[in-house]
Design a protein around this motif. Structure first.
Motif, mmCIF file in Angstrom:
data_model
loop_
_atom_site.group_PDB
_atom_site.id
_atom_site.type_symbol
_atom_site.label_atom_id
_atom_site.label_comp_id
_atom_site.label_asym_id
_atom_site.label_seq_id
_atom_site.Cartn_x
_atom_site.Cartn_y
_atom_site.Cartn_z
ATOM 1 N N HIS A 1 -53.355 -23.468 -40.460
ATOM 2 C CA HIS A 1 -53.652 -24.834 -40.039
ATOM 3 C C HIS A 1 -52.800 -25.232 -38.842
ATOM 4 N N ALA A 2 -51.499 -24.950 -38.910
ATOM 5 C CA ALA A 2 -50.589 -25.315 -37.819
ATOM 6 C C ALA A 2 -50.899 -24.541 -36.550
ATOM 7 N N ALA A 3 -51.382 -23.306 -36.692
ATOM 8 C CA ALA A 3 -51.647 -22.458 -35.525
ATOM 9 C C ALA A 3 -52.767 -23.015 -34.643
ATOM 10 N N GLN A 4 -53.657 -23.805 -35.216
ATOM 11 C CA GLN A 4 -54.760 -24.340 -34.425
ATOM 12 C C GLN A 4 -54.436 -25.706 -33.816
ATOM 13 N N MET A 5 -53.265 -26.228 -34.122
ATOM 14 C CA MET A 5 -52.851 -27.517 -33.574
ATOM 15 C C MET A 5 -52.001 -27.303 -32.324
ATOM 16 N N PRO A 6 -51.757 -28.364 -31.528
ATOM 17 C CA PRO A 6 -50.830 -28.230 -30.398
ATOM 18 C C PRO A 6 -49.486 -27.692 -30.868
ATOM 19 N N TYR A 7 -48.811 -26.938 -30.006
ATOM 20 C CA TYR A 7 -47.609 -26.203 -30.401
ATOM 21 C C TYR A 7 -46.554 -27.090 -31.056
ATOM 22 N N LEU A 8 -46.345 -28.292 -30.528
ATOM 23 C CA LEU A 8 -45.287 -29.166 -31.040
ATOM 24 C C LEU A 8 -45.709 -29.977 -32.262
ATOM 25 N N TRP A 9 -46.958 -29.863 -32.662
ATOM 26 C CA TRP A 9 -47.488 -30.684 -33.757
ATOM 27 C C TRP A 9 -46.651 -30.579 -35.028
ATOM 28 N N ARG A 10 -46.316 -29.371 -35.439
ATOM 29 C CA ARG A 10 -45.638 -29.225 -36.731
ATOM 30 C C ARG A 10 -44.214 -29.766 -36.687
ATOM 31 N N TYR A 11 -43.602 -29.809 -35.513
ATOM 32 C CA TYR A 11 -42.257 -30.360 -35.421
ATOM 33 C C TYR A 11 -42.281 -31.889 -35.478
ATOM 34 N N TRP A 12 -43.363 -32.470 -34.995
ATOM 35 C CA TRP A 12 -43.528 -33.922 -35.115
ATOM 36 C C TRP A 12 -43.683 -34.353 -36.572
ATOM 37 N N GLN A 13 -44.315 -33.502 -37.382
ATOM 38 C CA GLN A 13 -44.655 -33.906 -38.744
ATOM 39 C C GLN A 13 -43.440 -34.274 -39.587
#
Length: 526
Positions: free
Chosen positions: A94-106
């Motif tokens: 799931h995270a791999a298909q999001m913008p690179y910084l997405w998971r750090y924002w979460q």
């Protein structure tokens, strides 16, 4: 990479000092640690009570030098109830298909608390810099994105301290061998730790380059000599203590270093900020007389909804996230336009997201946090009724955001949107425009209608009194955030039928164009 190599001279010297493997006398270290632990706890509680900022500690450096132990130390020396360890490995599907910084924002910690990041947003930069033939353009682009991210966090109440753990090659090998010799500690050694002895010089070079490209006054690097455990803990603890005590400050310039001239040369090689305005739109340029007859509207509505329905059920759509943001004056018809879109969609495919005043949880984090958390995955749709533009509209006009905050927000929003588009999102921004006279007529209609009376509130009337201020804010917003990648679609909405058809047609045509790029396997066609 000659300019970068020249500029990295400062950090090469700092790493030389760390490779001297300094050791503190045990009695001196014991006294320093006892004092440091007390100061850390006091600073942590003061920071928690004030709750105006969070602290984000980035843990990285040479592998096999005790980074994990230092994370445990911070949780032991501080109150662990207010410390969150954020560990990241390879991104999940799931995270791999999001913008690179997405998971750090979460997972950004709320104000008053501390987050310890292990496996950070630097990993991609390390990988590029470790290549035998470095792609200079890509390295500079990634470094620039990191600097923008960290600057955005700092401006939004996050104190960042970045720790690079380092020791000599001999000390690293000795530490790893010692751990391996004891069955109770051998589990701490990873295959990567063993690889370091073969690639130590390259790993060191990567560190010096990465720190050089991302050193900023508001997000400084601290090199932690790590051969001696007490020295390692004291250096790290002192850096975190300094961050907890640091007052809010957001200098915009790169921290001056001995090689500042070379660093400025590197900055010149980076992509220019923003994409340039694709069009300059002002509300006084809108043709408010645009209209559509009912006999034309009804068949067009059916046709466009049918096209949209086919598009979102096309197998290629599973590779594309669709994001729609609606702004405009009160009573401009945003809800009606959104309903004509959702009529063609499967309710399981989309989320309609009304944006109101931020909650306490949202106020405790950087402004864009709540929007990053609502970004759809591929094959899904997010429809924002009001959006991240609130900072430069209502927050600006009503004084909820200070001028430096809303002025910075233009660039922060552009960066946010660029990341979404670069990841393949179809992002469309609509402003539904009506005249002041039309708004008054609609307000009065709502007052008279039992069905629509709930739509009119005292706040709507109060906003109307600031009409000219909102027009100024909107025009500034169009100019600053109407980019080639994400243009504004300003639509005359005095006639609701014309506005709804224009919105639907814009969505359909943009989605058709996006799907043309994919073949049956989801790969881009050429």
């Amino acid at each position: 990479m000659s300019k970068i190599l020249k500029a990295s001279h400062h950090f090469e010297l700092v790493l030389d000092e760390a490779q001297a493997d300094p050791i503190l006398e045990k009695d001196k270290a014991k006294a320093l640690i006892a004092d440091l632990r007390i100061k850390l706890l006091k600073a942590q509680y003061a920071h928690l009570k004030k709750a105006t900022q969070s602290v984000l500690v980035v843990i990285t450096g040479i592998d096999g030098v005790g980074k994990g132990g230092c994370i445990n130390m911070l949780n032991e020396w501080m109150d662990p109830r207010h410390v969150t360890t954020l560990a990241y490995g390879e991104p999940a599907a799931h995270a791999a298909q999001m913008p690179y910084l997405w998971r750090y924002w979460q997972h950004l910690p709320p104000k008053g608390t501390t987050g310890v990041v292990f496996g950070s947003w630097y990993q991609r930069l390390f990988e590029v810099l470790a290549e035998k033939s470095i792609d200079e353009t890509r390295a500079l682009g990634i470094a620039r994105e990191i600097r923008e991210f960290e600057s955005m966090l700092t401006h939004n109440g996050v104190q960042i301290v970045k720790l690079w753990f380092h020791m000599s090659k001999e000390a690293q090998q000795k530490r790893v061998d010692t751990l391996l010799s004891d069955p109770d500690t051998a589990w701490q050694v990873t295959p990567i730790d063993l690889e370091v002895r073969k690639k130590f010089d390259r790993a060191r070079k990567v560190g010096a380059l990465a720190m050089t490209l991302t050193q900023e006054a508001h997000a400084p690097w601290v090199v932690v000599p790590s051969a001696d455990e007490n020295t390692r803990y004291i250096y790290a603890g002192q850096a975190v203590l300094a961050a907890l005590r640091r007052r809010e400050r957001v200098p915009d310039q790169v921290l001056p270093e001995p090689d500042a001239e070379a660093l400025l040369s590197i900055a010149d090689l980076s992509p220019t900020k923003g994409n340039g305005a694709s069009r300059v739109v002002s509300l006084d340029q809108v043709d408010y007389s645009a209209s559509m007859k009912k006999s034309e509207y009804e068949p067009l509505l059916v046709q466009l909804q049918a096209r949209l329905a086919r598009l979102v059920r096309d197998p290629r759509f599973k590779h594309v996230p669709l994001i729609l943001a609606f702004e405009g004056q009160d009573a401009a018809g945003k809800g009606g336009a959104i309903r004509r879109i959702t009529h063609a969609l499967d309710a399981r495919q989309y989320r309609a997201i009304p944006i109101a005043a931020p909650s306490d949880e949202e106020l405790a984090r950087p402004y864009l946090w709540r929007f990053w958390r609502r970004i759809p995955e591929r094959g899904r749709i997010a429809i924002f009724d009001r959006s991240w533009y609130g900072r430069v509209l209502v927050e600006r006009v009503e004084g909820f955001a200070a001028e430096p905050q809303w002025r910075r927000a233009y660039e922060e929003i552009n960066q946010f949107e660029n990341q979404l588009v670069e990841q393949g999102a179809v992002l469309l921004k609509f402003w539904l425009a009506i005249t002041k006279e039309e708004q008054l007529e609609r307000f009065n209609d709502r007052k008279r209608s039992a069905f629509k009376s709930f739509k009119i509130t005292p706040e709507d009337w109060r906003n109307r009194e600031r009409w000219d201020d909102y027009v100024t804010a909107a025009n500034d917003m169009f100019r600053e955030t109407g980019t080639v990648a994400c243009p504004w679609h300003v639509i005359s909405a005095n006639d609701k039928q014309h506005a709804r058809i224009t919105v639907l047609r814009t969505v359909v045509e943009a989605l058709e164009k996006a799907l043309e790029k994919y073949n049956g396997t989801g790969k881009h066609t050429h």
